[in-house]
Scaffold this motif. Sequence first.
Motif, PDB file in Angstrom:
ATOM      1  N   ARG A   1      19.238  76.072 -46.482  1.00  0.00           N
ATOM      2  CA  ARG A   1      18.424  74.882 -46.708  1.00  0.00           C
ATOM      3  C   ARG A   1      19.283  73.617 -46.678  1.00  0.00           C
ATOM      4  N   PHE A   2      20.434  73.748 -47.254  1.00  0.00           N
ATOM      5  CA  PHE A   2      21.355  72.612 -47.275  1.00  0.00           C
ATOM      6  C   PHE A   2      21.725  72.183 -45.851  1.00  0.00           C
ATOM      7  N   TYR A   3      22.030  73.196 -45.053  1.00  0.00           N
ATOM      8  CA  TYR A   3      22.434  72.871 -43.672  1.00  0.00           C
ATOM      9  C   TYR A   3      21.267  72.325 -42.831  1.00  0.00           C
ATOM     10  N   VAL A   4      20.075  72.797 -43.114  1.00  0.00           N
ATOM     11  CA  VAL A   4      18.907  72.258 -42.399  1.00  0.00           C
ATOM     12  C   VAL A   4      18.717  70.781 -42.718  1.00  0.00           C
ATOM     13  N   VAL A   5      18.769  70.482 -44.022  1.00  0.00           N
ATOM     14  CA  VAL A   5      18.610  69.075 -44.445  1.00  0.00           C
ATOM     15  C   VAL A   5      19.731  68.224 -43.873  1.00  0.00           C
ATOM     16  N   LEU A   6      20.928  68.766 -43.937  1.00  0.00           N
ATOM     17  CA  LEU A   6      22.056  68.011 -43.405  1.00  0.00           C
ATOM     18  C   LEU A   6      21.909  67.769 -41.914  1.00  0.00           C
ATOM     19  N   GLY A   7      21.405  68.789 -41.195  1.00  0.00           N
ATOM     20  CA  GLY A   7      21.191  68.614 -39.746  1.00  0.00           C
ATOM     21  C   GLY A   7      20.144  67.568 -39.437  1.00  0.00           C
ATOM     22  N   ILE A   8      19.069  67.595 -40.260  1.00  0.00           N
ATOM     23  CA  ILE A   8      18.004  66.600 -40.040  1.00  0.00           C
ATOM     24  C   ILE A   8      18.526  65.189 -40.260  1.00  0.00           C
ATOM     25  N   VAL A   9      19.283  65.043 -41.332  1.00  0.00           N
ATOM     26  CA  VAL A   9      19.876  63.716 -41.625  1.00  0.00           C
ATOM     27  C   VAL A   9      20.791  63.290 -40.496  1.00  0.00           C
TER      28      VAL A   9
END
Length: 580
Positions: free
Chosen positions: A21-29
């Motif tokens: 989840r962290f990496y998904v959010v980071l990718g979106i940002v």
Amino acid sequence: MTTATEKKRRLNQKPTTVAWRFYVVLGIVALIYCGLMARTAYIQVIEPDMLKKQGDMRSLRTAAKTVQRGSIVDRNGTELAVSVPVETVWADPKVVMDKNGLAMVEHWRALADVLGQDVNKLTSRIVRQPNKRFVYVERQVSPVMANYIKELKIPGIHLRKESKRFYPAGEISAHLVGFTNVDDKGIEGIERVYDALLTGKGGAKKFRKDAKGRKIEILSVEEAQPPKDLTLSIDQRIQAIAYRELKGAVRAFKATSGSVIVVDVETGELLSLVNSPSYNPNNRGNTPANRIRNRAITDMFEPGSTMKPLSLLTAMEFGIADAGTVVNTSPGWMRLGGRRIGDPINRGELTMEEILIHSSNMGTAKLALAMPKEYLIDKFFEVGFSEDTGSGLVGESSGMMSDRNRWSQHELASLSYGYNLAITPMQLARFYATVANGGIKRPFSITKVDRPVEGERLFSENLTADLRLMLEGVVEKGAKKAQVDGYRVGGKTGTSIKAVAGGYGNDYVGLFAGMAPIDDPKVVVVVVINEPGGDLYHGGDVAAPVFSRVMKGALQVLNIAPQLNKVAVKSTSRKELDNA
């Protein structure tokens, strides 16, 4: 024991969902950041002009400062063309539709009535283009009418200040001054020739405003360049006299048209240039195109006997004749190349003056054939019968004069009495001005000049003086209708048959060209009456009386003192003899 172990194991386990989840959010940002960076780069580097344009449309404004067209005045300051303030009515269809302006039915009917338009056609122009921001309703309305329209307060109907050209002299000077179009651009006459000088250049102030409409930055200021007024060489008093006399003659002799030109001998300034029929430049609706044409500079004709003075002067200049030469015109006719030329009767021996008085074709033909043809033809070219007069007027014709090498004897003989060439009234006036000023050819000027152009000498002063005395004899003994009471005048009549396809028709041109006072000429007047329709058509009958009245008026306007002329003395003595 087991329970404690399980609890300890659970505590030591790492969450498996937190990482992805962290990496998904980071990718979106990261994607959002990269998109913003790309968009910023696109706006700032690749295509910044579009946003600048949008910003300028919202904040950048230009305040224009218009200038009125310069005035045209005659040599004495009389106004011939002036600009008067008017207003233009325009509509913003988008505002009209957004504010339901068409619901004001009575107001639109009042607007249509005052403009002389159909209310349905007027409103349909708004309905057909509801998103347009500018539509002309009526150009150049009077200030009184504009105030009435303003009081109607129709949403989307606006006024804009303009200027309109007004011509106080009306039809008298219409062909000379010309006129402008609805956008105040010169399209005929002086208005067109000097359009740049009369127009000037408007000024402009470019500034930036804020959201509340306040000026926050002045970007540039362009000062207006005021137009210049133009002073013509025309004397409106002489112009009015010439037009009145010409108009009366055209009507009296049922002619199709006519022209009069008055020239200042010393400077080459045009003191008058009129045509009839004319038109009203202030109201040109339904005016035929042929009335707008400036016939004095465009229309060509064979000058007929008005060319005989040139033939005699050329013979004297060449040396085969002088003022006392006698020419034997017997038997009154001759054949050249199988074609006959001649006089109405056999006049026998004629002096140079008598050749002009009786307008002898035989006299000028014999003189012309006694000269080298190159010399004769060159003189016709030198006096300007293949070039314009230098006036600068738009549409001036250069005439028709053949420069071919071969001329038959019949053609040379015909040339000597004004056929086989076609010239304009302006060109004829310049030749007579050359004779009047002592043999110097000067360009004509339509603007007032301080000092005359040096010019080109074509004939000797003594020979032109001799010719002027002969021309005085023509008026004294022949063309008596050209006499001017109290002044010594000289000139020559002309009557030419108009050419048609395949030969000559039944229409004539009556002419008279002359000068005064004959001992020191100041003024040259040329009169052309085109296609007189009555029983009278000779130049001595239709053009000479106009010359007399125009010349008299011009001499009086110019304060040229009267003199006891030979004509007055001899006419008085004849009356005394008749009474005895």
